[in-house]
Design a protein around this motif. Structure first.
Motif, PDB file in Angstrom:
ATOM      1  N   PRO A  47      33.535  33.968  35.796  1.00 14.08           N
ATOM      2  CA  PRO A  47      32.705  33.159  35.505  1.00 14.08           C
ATOM      3  C   PRO A  47      31.308  33.630  35.488  1.00 14.08           C
ATOM      4  O   PRO A  47      31.053  34.127  36.683  1.00 14.08           O
ATOM      5  CB  PRO A  47      32.879  32.000  36.181  1.00 14.08           C
ATOM      6  N   THR A  48      30.258  33.596  34.598  1.00 12.89           N
ATOM      7  CA  THR A  48      29.010  34.053  34.915  1.00 12.89           C
ATOM      8  C   THR A  48      27.961  33.066  34.574  1.00 12.89           C
ATOM      9  O   THR A  48      28.476  32.124  33.897  1.00 12.89           O
ATOM     10  CB  THR A  48      28.785  35.236  33.886  1.00 12.89           C
ATOM     11  N   SER A  50      25.244  31.156  32.821  1.00  8.67           N
ATOM     12  CA  SER A  50      24.675  30.904  31.146  1.00  8.67           C
ATOM     13  C   SER A  50      23.061  31.243  31.124  1.00  8.67           C
ATOM     14  O   SER A  50      22.413  31.581  32.172  1.00  8.67           O
ATOM     15  CB  SER A  50      25.018  29.483  30.759  1.00  8.67           C
ATOM     16  N   ILE A  55      26.933  28.002  35.857  1.00 10.81           N
ATOM     17  CA  ILE A  55      28.235  28.353  35.949  1.00 10.81           C
ATOM     18  C   ILE A  55      29.044  27.392  35.233  1.00 10.81           C
ATOM     19  O   ILE A  55      28.982  26.236  35.777  1.00 10.81           O
ATOM     20  CB  ILE A  55      28.744  28.869  37.172  1.00 10.81           C
ATOM     21  N   ASP A  56      29.650  27.606  34.244  1.00 11.10           N
ATOM     22  CA  ASP A  56      30.700  26.575  33.627  1.00 11.10           C
ATOM     23  C   ASP A  56      31.758  26.229  34.705  1.00 11.10           C
ATOM     24  O   ASP A  56      32.458  26.935  35.273  1.00 11.10           O
ATOM     25  CB  ASP A  56      31.471  27.153  32.374  1.00 11.10           C
ATOM     26  N   ALA A  59      35.463  27.186  33.693  1.00  9.08           N
ATOM     27  CA  ALA A  59      35.472  28.576  34.017  1.00  9.08           C
ATOM     28  C   ALA A  59      35.741  29.056  35.448  1.00  9.08           C
ATOM     29  O   ALA A  59      36.399  29.638  35.756  1.00  9.08           O
ATOM     30  CB  ALA A  59      34.549  29.428  33.365  1.00  9.08           C
ATOM     31  N   PHE A  60      34.956  28.361  36.275  1.00 10.77           N
ATOM     32  CA  PHE A  60      34.893  28.478  37.826  1.00 10.77           C
ATOM     33  C   PHE A  60      36.387  28.391  38.320  1.00 10.77           C
ATOM     34  O   PHE A  60      36.988  28.888  39.154  1.00 10.77           O
ATOM     35  CB  PHE A  60      33.803  27.942  38.454  1.00 10.77           C
ATOM     36  N   SER A  63      39.061  30.531  37.168  1.00 11.55           N
ATOM     37  CA  SER A  63      38.828  31.954  37.713  1.00 11.55           C
ATOM     38  C   SER A  63      39.598  31.964  39.154  1.00 11.55           C
ATOM     39  O   SER A  63      40.226  32.946  39.817  1.00 11.55           O
ATOM     40  CB  SER A  63      37.399  32.430  37.816  1.00 11.55           C
TER      41      SER A  63
END
Length: 78
Positions: A47-48, A50, A55-56, A59-60, A63
């Motif tokens: 995750p990166t 935005s 951070i979404d 997605a985190f 991950s």
């Protein structure tokens, strides 16, 4: 060469073949291929932030599962 010292950052853009009449953001025709892949890329979700610096959460959480994603890539210069 020490790439960290140089500050080198790279990204990879991956596309998927879709059997549609046209591309979403381009008037080009879709060209499906059955060619064997040139490369197999193993990657992990990372995750990166935005553009807003957040951070979404989904997605985190994904991950944290440490799933491996495999992409079979045919190199095409455009």
């Amino acid at each position: 060469m020490n790439y960290e010292e140089l500050g080198l950052k790279m990204g990879l853009e991956i596309h998927q073949q879709l059997n549609t009449e046209k591309k979403l953001f381009c008037p080009c025709e879709c060209e499906l291929t059955n060619n064997r892949p040139d490369y197999t890329i193993l990657r992990y979700l990372r995750p990166t932030q935005s553009e807003l610096g957040k951070i979404d959460r989904a997605a985190f959480e994904e991950s944290r599962r440490k799933l491996e994603y495999t992409n079979h890539t045919i190199m095409k210069l455009v």
